[in-house]
Design a protein around this motif. Structure first.
Motif, PDB file in Angstrom:
ATOM      1  N   ALA A   1       4.524 101.012  -4.200  1.00 58.94           N
ATOM      2  CA  ALA A   1       4.565 100.421  -2.866  1.00 58.94           C
ATOM      3  C   ALA A   1       5.891 100.764  -2.187  1.00 58.94           C
ATOM      4  O   ALA A   1       6.926 100.905  -2.849  1.00 58.94           O
ATOM      5  N   HIS A   2       5.854 100.890  -0.868  1.00 60.78           N
ATOM      6  CA  HIS A   2       7.044 101.236  -0.082  1.00 60.78           C
ATOM      7  C   HIS A   2       7.999 100.048  -0.050  1.00 60.78           C
ATOM      8  O   HIS A   2       7.599  98.908   0.182  1.00 60.78           O
ATOM      9  N   ARG A   3       9.283 100.321  -0.274  1.00 59.68           N
ATOM     10  CA  ARG A   3      10.318  99.283  -0.191  1.00 59.68           C
ATOM     11  C   ARG A   3      11.502  99.835   0.587  1.00 59.68           C
ATOM     12  O   ARG A   3      11.999 100.918   0.275  1.00 59.68           O
ATOM     13  N   ILE A   4      11.939  99.105   1.608  1.00 58.95           N
ATOM     14  CA  ILE A   4      13.066  99.543   2.421  1.00 58.95           C
ATOM     15  C   ILE A   4      14.111  98.435   2.497  1.00 58.95           C
ATOM     16  O   ILE A   4      13.816  97.268   2.206  1.00 58.95           O
ATOM     17  N   GLY A   5      15.315  98.816   2.891  1.00 62.89           N
ATOM     18  CA  GLY A   5      16.387  97.830   3.001  1.00 62.89           C
ATOM     19  C   GLY A   5      17.240  98.051   4.228  1.00 62.89           C
ATOM     20  O   GLY A   5      17.278  99.147   4.802  1.00 62.89           O
ATOM     21  N   SER A   6      17.936  96.999   4.627  1.00 64.76           N
ATOM     22  CA  SER A   6      18.904  97.114   5.717  1.00 64.76           C
ATOM     23  C   SER A   6      20.222  97.609   5.158  1.00 64.76           C
ATOM     24  O   SER A   6      20.369  97.788   3.943  1.00 64.76           O
ATOM     25  N   ASP A   7      21.188  97.838   6.024  1.00 59.71           N
ATOM     26  CA  ASP A   7      22.558  98.006   5.557  1.00 59.71           C
ATOM     27  C   ASP A   7      23.044  96.652   5.043  1.00 59.71           C
ATOM     28  O   ASP A   7      22.532  95.598   5.438  1.00 59.71           O
ATOM     29  N   ALA A   8      24.027  96.673   4.139  1.00 57.73           N
ATOM     30  CA  ALA A   8      24.617  95.416   3.671  1.00 57.73           C
ATOM     31  C   ALA A   8      25.316  94.729   4.841  1.00 57.73           C
ATOM     32  O   ALA A   8      26.121  95.351   5.545  1.00 57.73           O
TER      33      ALA A   8
ATOM     34  N   PHE B   1       1.784  88.446   8.110  1.00 61.53           N
ATOM     35  CA  PHE B   1       2.603  89.521   7.548  1.00 61.53           C
ATOM     36  C   PHE B   1       2.595  89.483   6.021  1.00 61.53           C
ATOM     37  O   PHE B   1       2.500  90.524   5.364  1.00 61.53           O
ATOM     38  N   MET B   2       2.645  88.272   5.459  1.00 62.35           N
ATOM     39  CA  MET B   2       2.761  88.148   4.014  1.00 62.35           C
ATOM     40  C   MET B   2       1.481  88.503   3.267  1.00 62.35           C
ATOM     41  O   MET B   2       1.467  88.550   2.043  1.00 62.35           O
ATOM     42  N   ASP B   3       0.394  88.773   3.992  1.00 59.66           N
ATOM     43  CA  ASP B   3      -0.790  89.358   3.350  1.00 59.66           C
ATOM     44  C   ASP B   3      -0.570  90.827   3.042  1.00 59.66           C
ATOM     45  O   ASP B   3      -1.246  91.395   2.166  1.00 59.66           O
ATOM     46  N   LYS B   4       0.360  91.448   3.786  1.00 58.13           N
ATOM     47  CA  LYS B   4       0.556  92.901   3.686  1.00 58.13           C
ATOM     48  C   LYS B   4       1.905  93.293   3.090  1.00 58.13           C
ATOM     49  O   LYS B   4       2.022  94.357   2.473  1.00 58.13           O
ATOM     50  N   ALA B   5       2.904  92.457   3.287  1.00 56.24           N
ATOM     51  CA  ALA B   5       4.250  92.801   2.824  1.00 56.24           C
ATOM     52  C   ALA B   5       5.070  91.521   2.694  1.00 56.24           C
ATOM     53  O   ALA B   5       4.593  90.425   3.014  1.00 56.24           O
TER      54      ALA B   5
ATOM     55  N   ILE C   1      12.457  94.735   2.616  1.00 55.34           N
ATOM     56  CA  ILE C   1      11.053  94.571   3.025  1.00 55.34           C
ATOM     57  C   ILE C   1      10.208  95.478   2.136  1.00 55.34           C
ATOM     58  O   ILE C   1      10.487  96.670   2.016  1.00 55.34           O
ATOM     59  N   GLU C   2       9.165  94.904   1.523  1.00 57.09           N
ATOM     60  CA  GLU C   2       8.331  95.682   0.607  1.00 57.09           C
ATOM     61  C   GLU C   2       6.855  95.467   0.900  1.00 57.09           C
ATOM     62  O   GLU C   2       6.394  94.328   1.063  1.00 57.09           O
TER      63      GLU C   2
END
Length: 223
Positions: free
Chosen positions: A75-82, A131-135, A152-153
């Motif tokens: 599954a795709h997982r992304i992050g912000s800058d710290a 949203f929480m049904d999908k990610a 966010i995943e």
């Protein structure tokens, strides 16, 4: 002599019965009691269940299949800058998170903590779809620095469920470091990926790690 002949015949019949029993066991089938008879169901066995497990229904054709796993589905997982502090921006900035054909608009405000931003993402909807049904959005804190990263995943594996993020009002996604100046995902923590296997020399791709239909009556599960 007749008595000896009978003994020999009985011995031959016993040996034949043992041969039949051995053959039945080699089918690797399981028999379950039913009120009106018996149900015979096939059983698929993997030589390495750390890599692939398998199950078969009654329609499966007996056979030996060579399965080579090139890649698992992720599954795709992304992050912000710290982030060292709260969000700095307008009073009603908005961005969109899209995944699997769904678009979720999120409005955040100046001074929102990363936890508040994550909650606003999780509480967004596309029509009747939460949203929480999908990610799911979470926050990871570095205890050493106190900096926080918004993560966010997607909840569904495969490239078709890769996420995109778009600024709608202001530049909140860019400010948080979710996207670059040209709108590309900035921090990919885990790339969306399809499963890739070879079955008896034939290449197969699948969006999940459970592969049904490649072998009739058999479900393969990549571990």
């Amino acid at each position: 002599r007749n008595l000896q002949t009978k003994k020999v015949l009985m011995g031959m019949q016993k040996d034949a019965l043992q041969t039949v029993n051995t053959s039945l066991l080699s089918l690797q089938s399981s028999i379950k009691d039913f009120s009106n008879g018996l149900l015979l169901s096939n059983k698929a066995v993997s030589s390495d269940e750390d890599i692939v497990t398998a199950s078969a229904d009654a329609s499966a054709t007996p056979g030996v299949y060579s399965v080579s796993v090139a890649a698992k589905a992720y599954a795709h997982r992304i992050g912000s800058d710290a982030q060292a502090g709260n969000y700095v921006g307008g009073a009603a900035d908005q961005f969109r998170v899209s995944t699997g054909g769904f678009n979720f608009n999120v409005t955040i405000a100046n001074g929102d903590s990363m936890e508040t931003v994550a909650n606003k993402i999780n509480n967004s909807v596309d029509g009747a779809t939460p949203f929480m049904d999908k990610a799911i959005a979470t926050v990871i804190t570095n205890p050493g620095t106190g900096q926080k990263t918004l993560v966010i995943e997607s909840k569904t594996t495969g490239t078709a469920n890769a996420m995109t993020v778009t600024d709608l009002v202001g530049t909140p996604a860019f400010t948080l470091g979710l996207i670059t100046g040209v709108g590309a995902i900035k921090n990919t923590l885990q790339a969306a990926q399809n499963a890739s296997v070879t079955i008896n020399g034939v290449g197969i791709t699948n969006s999940t790690n459970s592969i049904t239909g490649a072998v009739y009556g058999v479900t393969l599960n990549i571990e």
